[in-house]
Structure formats: C-alpha cells, structure tokens
Design an enzyme around this catalytic site. Structure first.
Site, short mmCIF file in Angstrom:
data_model
loop_
_atom_site.label_atom_id
_atom_site.label_comp_id
_atom_site.label_asym_id
_atom_site.label_seq_id
_atom_site.Cartn_x
_atom_site.Cartn_y
_atom_site.Cartn_z
N LEU A 115 0.85 -1.19 0.00
CA LEU A 115 0.00 0.00 0.00
C LEU A 115 0.89 1.24 0.00
O LEU A 115 1.97 1.24 0.61
CB LEU A 115 -0.91 0.03 1.24
CG LEU A 115 -1.99 -1.05 1.35
CD1 LEU A 115 -2.74 -0.90 2.67
CD2 LEU A 115 -2.96 -1.00 0.18
N ASP A 116 0.43 2.31 -0.66
CA ASP A 116 1.13 3.59 -0.58
C ASP A 116 1.20 4.05 0.87
O ASP A 116 0.36 3.66 1.70
CB ASP A 116 0.38 4.67 -1.39
CG ASP A 116 0.42 4.42 -2.88
OD1 ASP A 116 1.31 3.69 -3.34
OD2 ASP A 116 -0.45 4.96 -3.58
N ARG A 117 2.16 4.91 1.16
CA ARG A 117 2.36 5.41 2.52
C ARG A 117 1.06 6.00 3.10
O ARG A 117 0.71 5.73 4.25
CB ARG A 117 3.47 6.47 2.51
CG ARG A 117 3.69 7.15 3.86
CD ARG A 117 4.85 8.15 3.78
NE ARG A 117 4.93 8.93 4.99
CZ ARG A 117 5.48 8.54 6.14
NH1 ARG A 117 6.01 7.35 6.22
NH2 ARG A 117 5.51 9.33 7.19
N ARG A 218 -6.00 5.95 -7.96
CA ARG A 218 -5.81 7.40 -7.96
C ARG A 218 -5.83 7.96 -9.39
O ARG A 218 -6.45 8.99 -9.67
CB ARG A 218 -4.50 7.74 -7.25
CG ARG A 218 -4.48 7.27 -5.80
CD ARG A 218 -3.07 7.27 -5.21
NE ARG A 218 -2.53 8.62 -5.10
CZ ARG A 218 -1.26 8.86 -4.74
NH1 ARG A 218 -0.44 7.85 -4.47
NH2 ARG A 218 -0.84 10.10 -4.66
#
Length: 274
Positions: A115-117, A218
């Site tokens: 997962l992205d930060r 996104r």
C-alpha cells in the site's frame, strides 16, 4: 512432482546450495529421485537472512490474522510499506523484521500486497519465500482479490467500469497517467453514498481492482474527473491531509490449505463522512 506444490526452480536451487534439504520417507534425496505412490516427501527450506539495510523496528503491528504461512495486517495511514530515503526506518517491513525477531522466526519481510504510505488498510504478508512465490503467482492469475473504499471529489453519476491503460507520466519518476502506450488497467467503481465536505460535493465509493498498476485507483478516478480527496498529486483537494483511500477487503484461497480466506477492515475515522 514438487512443482505441483508451487515449489519454484529458484527455491530448489536454494535448497540444494544454501542449507535446505529434501527427504523421502525420512531419507535425504535429491530432486531426481523417482517417487512412488505413498511416498512421504518433506522439503526443508534454507534459513532466510534479511538484507543488511533492513533494520528491525518494534512498533506494534495491527495483526488481523496469523498462521504458520502468512499474516494479514491492518496498516495505518502515514506508514511506508518499505524503507525509503525519506523514511529509512519504521516501515511495515522494518516492523515485520522486529516482530519476526521477537518471535524467533528466521524470516524476512515478504510483502505480497503493498500500500502507498498514505493509504490505510489490509495488507497480506508471507512468512517465507515459498508462500510468497505461490501468492505472487495467485496475484498474476487474478486469484487474490482486493476491494478498496475511497472518498472522491464530486458526485459520481453512476456505477461504472474504468478500463484505461496506465503508464509513467513523461518527465516524472513518480506520477502515472492514462496513456495510449500504458499497461492494461481495469477498475470497477460502485457508488456507496453522496455527501458534502465543507460545501465540497464528495462521493464515498467502493472499488474493485482487476489489475494492480501503480497508483491505479488514484489515476483512474482523476481520469474520470473525480480525484481522491486529499490526493494533491492527482488534482484532489486539500480537505484531507492524505489521499482518502483504504483497502477494506482481501479475499483468496489459502496458499497451502486452499481454504477460502476473507478479511475486512472498517473505514478509518478520518475518512468517515456521516
């Protein structure tokens, strides 16, 4: 025969040269040994070593599920999955190494789903390289399903499928974009609820990924004119300090037992709109 159990050629090479072994009916044999019906084969994988740059840290992990093969954790927002130049410690990978050390488990961080930060939610971790290999192949075959929830700008008119190729944006090493020569990407969008955030119209959506491109949700939501709230990289508002994205569900068959596994995570409080 061992290939039928997902043991890769790379793993067999490691077993041969770095300390593992194969026994048939309690007697050590090599991979060329002919098997008969009823033989009991035991494969011992070599001990794993973490890379020198992966420093153990000891923040508590939010463990949703654990067995001898894998972990499911619920990652908070603002924690990196792996160390970076900007955040060299306290990533999920660092904490996993610390946790495995405390458990006296000779393993390193095998992260199956990243997962992205700024993205919160469920992550799948393999406890050793063999399970990681099996689950990576499951992902490629579309047998590991992830559902996300997001808060996006505007009122999304209807449920829809977004099928649009994604590639690197010219001149950027981080940003992705929908482009003709990108990789195939498919996201399904389901409207959950309409609302307003400080007079800004927003929509709570559920998202099903059929591919796993970098920044896929996104990029796709920005492409249809509904960027994620807080996602300033892709044109979202600054009404939240992070992109409003959460991995809410993971489903798959257990890599060793084939039992159906299904895990859910509630939307975090900073994404609640009602």
């Amino acid at each position: 025969a061992v290939a039928a159990y997902g043991v890769s050629k790379r793993a067999l090479t490691a077993i041969k040269f770095t300390g593992g072994k194969i026994t048939v009916n309690g007697v050590e044999q090599n991979v060329r040994y002919p098997l008969k019906v009823g033989d009991e084969v035991v494969i011992t994988f070599p001990p794993e070593e973490r890379s020198a740059g992966l420093i153990p840290t000891y923040q508590p992990l939010h463990i949703v599920y654990e067995d001898e093969a894998l972990l499911i954790i619920d990652k908070p927002a603002y924690q990196s999955t792996i160390p970076s130049r900007e955040h060299p410690t306290n990533s999920v990978a660092n904490d996993l190494c610390g946790y495995f050390e405390q458990q006296q488990l000779p393993s390193t961080a095998h992260i199956v789903t990243r997962l992205d930060r700024d993205t919160s939610g469920l992550m799948c971790i393999a406890k050793h390289r063999h399970v990681h290999h099996i689950m990576s192949e499951m992902q490629q075959r579309g047998e590991l399903s992830r559902q996300y929830e997001a808060i996006v700008a505007g009122h999304v008119a209807s449920n829809q499928s977004i099928i649009a190729p994604i590639g690197r944006k010219e001149g950027s090493i981080i940003e992705r974009t929908v482009c003709e020569h990108g990789q195939y990407a498919h996201t399904d969008v389901t409207v959950v609820e309409y609302a307003f955030l400080q007079e800004l119209p927003i929509t709570h959506v559920a998202l099903q990924l059929y591919t796993g491109r970098t920044h896929q949700i996104r990029v796709h939501m920005a492409h249809i004119g509904h960027p994620l709230v807080g996602d300033t990289l892709y044109g979202g508002s600054t009404k939240l300090p992070r992109q409003a994205l959460h991995c809410a569900c993971i489903q798959f068959k257990h890599p060793l037992t084939q039992q159906p596994m299904h895990f859910k995570s509630k939307l975090p409080s900073d994404m609640a709109i009602s």
